[in-house]
Design a protein around this motif. Structure first.
Motif, PDB file in Angstrom:
ATOM      1  N   LYS A 106       0.817  -1.221   0.000  1.00  0.00           N
ATOM      2  CA  LYS A 106       0.000   0.000   0.000  1.00  0.00           C
ATOM      3  C   LYS A 106       0.851   1.273   0.000  1.00  0.00           C
ATOM      4  O   LYS A 106       0.373   2.333  -0.415  1.00  0.00           O
ATOM      5  N   VAL A 107       2.098   1.182   0.455  1.00  0.00           N
ATOM      6  CA  VAL A 107       2.971   2.356   0.438  1.00  0.00           C
ATOM      7  C   VAL A 107       3.233   2.787  -1.000  1.00  0.00           C
ATOM      8  O   VAL A 107       3.137   3.971  -1.347  1.00  0.00           O
ATOM      9  N   GLU A 108       3.551   1.813  -1.872  1.00  0.00           N
ATOM     10  CA  GLU A 108       3.800   2.116  -3.278  1.00  0.00           C
ATOM     11  C   GLU A 108       2.527   2.578  -3.986  1.00  0.00           C
ATOM     12  O   GLU A 108       2.566   3.484  -4.825  1.00  0.00           O
ATOM     13  N   GLU A 109       1.388   1.976  -3.641  1.00  0.00           N
ATOM     14  CA  GLU A 109       0.113   2.380  -4.241  1.00  0.00           C
ATOM     15  C   GLU A 109      -0.201   3.833  -3.897  1.00  0.00           C
ATOM     16  O   GLU A 109      -0.627   4.619  -4.759  1.00  0.00           O
ATOM     17  N   ASN A 110      -0.009   4.191  -2.644  1.00  0.00           N
ATOM     18  CA  ASN A 110      -0.259   5.564  -2.198  1.00  0.00           C
ATOM     19  C   ASN A 110       0.666   6.533  -2.915  1.00  0.00           C
ATOM     20  O   ASN A 110       0.253   7.633  -3.317  1.00  0.00           O
ATOM     21  N   MET A 111       1.913   6.128  -3.095  1.00  0.00           N
ATOM     22  CA  MET A 111       2.891   6.967  -3.783  1.00  0.00           C
ATOM     23  C   MET A 111       2.437   7.275  -5.213  1.00  0.00           C
ATOM     24  O   MET A 111       2.541   8.411  -5.690  1.00  0.00           O
ATOM     25  N   LYS A 112       1.919   6.285  -5.908  1.00  0.00           N
ATOM     26  CA  LYS A 112       1.463   6.484  -7.284  1.00  0.00           C
ATOM     27  C   LYS A 112       0.293   7.474  -7.343  1.00  0.00           C
ATOM     28  O   LYS A 112       0.220   8.317  -8.241  1.00  0.00           O
ATOM     29  N   ILE A 113      -0.609   7.382  -6.384  1.00  0.00           N
ATOM     30  CA  ILE A 113      -1.759   8.295  -6.337  1.00  0.00           C
ATOM     31  C   ILE A 113      -1.287   9.730  -6.132  1.00  0.00           C
ATOM     32  O   ILE A 113      -1.707  10.657  -6.835  1.00  0.00           O
ATOM     33  N   ILE A 114      -0.392   9.920  -5.180  1.00  0.00           N
ATOM     34  CA  ILE A 114       0.099  11.272  -4.887  1.00  0.00           C
ATOM     35  C   ILE A 114       0.901  11.826  -6.056  1.00  0.00           C
ATOM     36  O   ILE A 114       0.787  13.008  -6.406  1.00  0.00           O
ATOM     37  N   ALA A 115       1.700  10.975  -6.707  1.00  0.00           N
ATOM     38  CA  ALA A 115       2.493  11.425  -7.854  1.00  0.00           C
ATOM     39  C   ALA A 115       1.580  11.921  -8.970  1.00  0.00           C
ATOM     40  O   ALA A 115       1.899  12.891  -9.668  1.00  0.00           O
ATOM     41  N   GLY A 116       0.424  11.292  -9.144  1.00  0.00           N
ATOM     42  CA  GLY A 116      -0.545  11.751 -10.138  1.00  0.00           C
ATOM     43  C   GLY A 116      -1.109  13.115  -9.782  1.00  0.00           C
ATOM     44  O   GLY A 116      -1.269  13.979 -10.658  1.00  0.00           O
ATOM     45  N   GLU A 117      -1.405  13.316  -8.490  1.00  0.00           N
ATOM     46  CA  GLU A 117      -1.898  14.618  -8.031  1.00  0.00           C
ATOM     47  C   GLU A 117      -0.831  15.700  -8.237  1.00  0.00           C
ATOM     48  O   GLU A 117      -1.130  16.826  -8.647  1.00  0.00           O
ATOM     49  N   VAL A 118       0.414  15.346  -7.950  1.00  0.00           N
ATOM     50  CA  VAL A 118       1.524  16.291  -8.117  1.00  0.00           C
ATOM     51  C   VAL A 118       1.666  16.691  -9.572  1.00  0.00           C
ATOM     52  O   VAL A 118       1.840  17.879  -9.900  1.00  0.00           O
ATOM     53  N   LYS A 119       1.597  15.745 -10.462  1.00  0.00           N
ATOM     54  CA  LYS A 119       1.753  16.022 -11.898  1.00  0.00           C
ATOM     55  C   LYS A 119       0.678  16.991 -12.382  1.00  0.00           C
ATOM     56  O   LYS A 119       0.969  17.956 -13.108  1.00  0.00           O
ATOM     57  N   GLU A 120      -0.560  16.765 -11.958  1.00  0.00           N
ATOM     58  CA  GLU A 120      -1.663  17.632 -12.389  1.00  0.00           C
ATOM     59  C   GLU A 120      -1.530  19.032 -11.808  1.00  0.00           C
ATOM     60  O   GLU A 120      -1.699  20.033 -12.516  1.00  0.00           O
ATOM     61  N   ALA A 121      -1.207  19.126 -10.522  1.00  0.00           N
ATOM     62  CA  ALA A 121      -1.069  20.440  -9.871  1.00  0.00           C
ATOM     63  C   ALA A 121       0.113  21.203 -10.454  1.00  0.00           C
ATOM     64  O   ALA A 121       0.070  22.428 -10.592  1.00  0.00           O
ATOM     65  N   ARG A 122       1.144  20.487 -10.809  1.00  0.00           N
ATOM     66  CA  ARG A 122       2.338  21.118 -11.373  1.00  0.00           C
ATOM     67  C   ARG A 122       2.026  21.791 -12.708  1.00  0.00           C
ATOM     68  O   ARG A 122       2.516  22.882 -13.013  1.00  0.00           O
ATOM     69  N   GLN A 123       1.217  21.142 -13.496  1.00  0.00           N
ATOM     70  CA  GLN A 123       0.835  21.711 -14.793  1.00  0.00           C
ATOM     71  C   GLN A 123       0.053  23.000 -14.613  1.00  0.00           C
ATOM     72  O   GLN A 123       0.211  23.947 -15.387  1.00  0.00           O
ATOM     73  N   LYS A 124      -0.774  23.062 -13.577  1.00  0.00           N
ATOM     74  CA  LYS A 124      -1.584  24.249 -13.331  1.00  0.00           C
ATOM     75  C   LYS A 124      -0.767  25.384 -12.713  1.00  0.00           C
ATOM     76  O   LYS A 124      -1.076  26.553 -12.919  1.00  0.00           O
ATOM     77  N   ALA A 125       0.272  25.031 -11.963  1.00  0.00           N
ATOM     78  CA  ALA A 125       1.006  26.043 -11.198  1.00  0.00           C
ATOM     79  C   ALA A 125       1.966  26.850 -12.044  1.00  0.00           C
ATOM     80  O   ALA A 125       2.347  27.964 -11.653  1.00  0.00           O
ATOM     81  N   GLY A 126       2.405  26.327 -13.169  1.00  0.00           N
ATOM     82  CA  GLY A 126       3.290  27.078 -14.048  1.00  0.00           C
ATOM     83  C   GLY A 126       4.603  27.499 -13.409  1.00  0.00           C
ATOM     84  O   GLY A 126       5.098  28.594 -13.659  1.00  0.00           O
ATOM     85  N   GLY A 127       5.175  26.650 -12.553  1.00  0.00           N
ATOM     86  CA  GLY A 127       6.462  26.948 -11.952  1.00  0.00           C
ATOM     87  C   GLY A 127       6.405  27.717 -10.643  1.00  0.00           C
ATOM     88  O   GLY A 127       7.442  27.995 -10.042  1.00  0.00           O
ATOM     89  N   ASP A 128       5.208  28.086 -10.177  1.00  0.00           N
ATOM     90  CA  ASP A 128       5.046  28.840  -8.938  1.00  0.00           C
ATOM     91  C   ASP A 128       4.874  27.860  -7.779  1.00  0.00           C
ATOM     92  O   ASP A 128       3.843  27.196  -7.654  1.00  0.00           O
ATOM     93  N   ASN A 129       5.870  27.753  -6.896  1.00  0.00           N
ATOM     94  CA  ASN A 129       5.821  26.792  -5.792  1.00  0.00           C
ATOM     95  C   ASN A 129       4.710  27.094  -4.795  1.00  0.00           C
ATOM     96  O   ASN A 129       4.078  26.175  -4.268  1.00  0.00           O
ATOM     97  N   TYR A 130       4.445  28.385  -4.536  1.00  0.00           N
ATOM     98  CA  TYR A 130       3.380  28.756  -3.616  1.00  0.00           C
ATOM     99  C   TYR A 130       2.022  28.326  -4.170  1.00  0.00           C
ATOM    100  O   TYR A 130       1.191  27.763  -3.464  1.00  0.00           O
TER     101      TYR A 130
END
Length: 281
Positions: free
Chosen positions: A184-208
């Motif tokens: 389940k640790v690896e499964e959770n990691m994959k879910i979060i990585a997907g969320e990170v990828k989507e949020a990163r696209q929206k943020a346009g390089g702005d960490n805040y």
């Protein structure tokens, strides 16, 4: 809390991969069960001790020494090393790290699992001393809290699986060993990585903005932890900030800013001006 002069962020979306950023949100996430905050981190080679930044907070010197001691224990024959980082004025909570011995092309490394430790300082010390008495080996006996922070404890596995050994040493943490064993640790990691990828696209390089989008999606970070601090902890009071959505020629852009006079969209969680949310319409 860190101030702006010595602030070291957990991550930088312009420098770090989806996986590295996802592990931050896995390890330092607030408001979820402990089992969702177990991290299987990347292998750590001994040569990294010389190149890593060891000037990040009050405990960095002790943690560098602890890392050096891990490799010394591995050289002395330990197959598994447990390192306890008690809570302090710097860290909101403690961590327990399990490091498994590996070697590649003649260089030692350890394969680490990091677990949140729901114990106070005195309880963390009691756990460390108990492990030391249960055939554990350290370079210096863990007689007080700060020695414990510098002195990981090594174990010989012999013919036992490392999870079996952990169950013998810490049966009260079965929730952790079961979570790791079932994948389940690896499964959770994959879910979060997907969320990170989507949020990163929206943020346009702005960490805040990136961190604000992750927070809107339910991923809140501890203000500070063992590897840095939250970007939003350096921003203005969160209650006055929000993710503002703009429709620019049919393309949605997001910014972090003050929300006075704007409307809040219950459906997507952004703020907007005008009559309709540009995201949901």
């Amino acid at each position: 809390m860190n101030n702006k002069e010595n602030f070291k962020p957990y991550y930088d979306i312009n420098l770090h991969s989806h996986e590295v950023v996802a592990r931050v949100f896995q390890e330092e996430r607030k408001g979820v069960g402990l089992e969702l905050r177990i991290v299987h981190a990347e292998n750590y080679e001994e040569s990294r001790i010389k190149t890593d930044d060891w000037e990040y907070n009050l405990h960095s010197g002790a943690e560098k020494k602890a890392t050096q001691n891990v490799f010394e224990l591995l050289r002395q024959g330990a197959q598994m090393v447990i390192w306890i980082s008690p809570p302090s004025e710097v860290y909101e909570e403690g961590r327990l790290n399990v490091m498994l011995k590996g070697e590649k092309e003649g260089e030692l490394f350890f394969d680490p699992y990091g677990l949140p430790l729901d114990l106070n300082r005195e309880e963390s010390l009691e756990l460390g001393q108990r492990l030391w008495r249960m055939e554990g080996k350290s370079l210096v006996a863990p007689s007080d809290i700060e020695i414990l922070r510098e002195q990981p404890i090594g174990f010989y596995l012999r013919d036992k699986n490392w999870l079996q050994k952990c169950r013998e040493l810490m049966p009260e943490m079965e929730w952790a060993w079961k979570t790791i064993e079932t994948g389940k640790v690896e499964e959770n990691m994959k879910i979060i990585a997907g969320e990170v990828k989507e949020a990163r696209q929206k943020a346009g390089g702005d960490n805040y903005l990136f961190e604000a989008i992750m927070a809107r999606n339910g991923y809140y970070l501890n203000v500070s932890g063992s590897h840095g601090g939250s970007w939003l902890s350096q921003e203005l009071v969160r209650s006055t900030q929000g993710i503002i959505a703009f429709d620019i020629n049919g393309r949605i852009e997001y910014r972090l800013g003050r929300t006075e006079g704007l409307h809040y969209c219950e459906r997507c969680g952004c703020w907007y001006s005008g009559e309709k949310c540009p995201v949901c319409k």
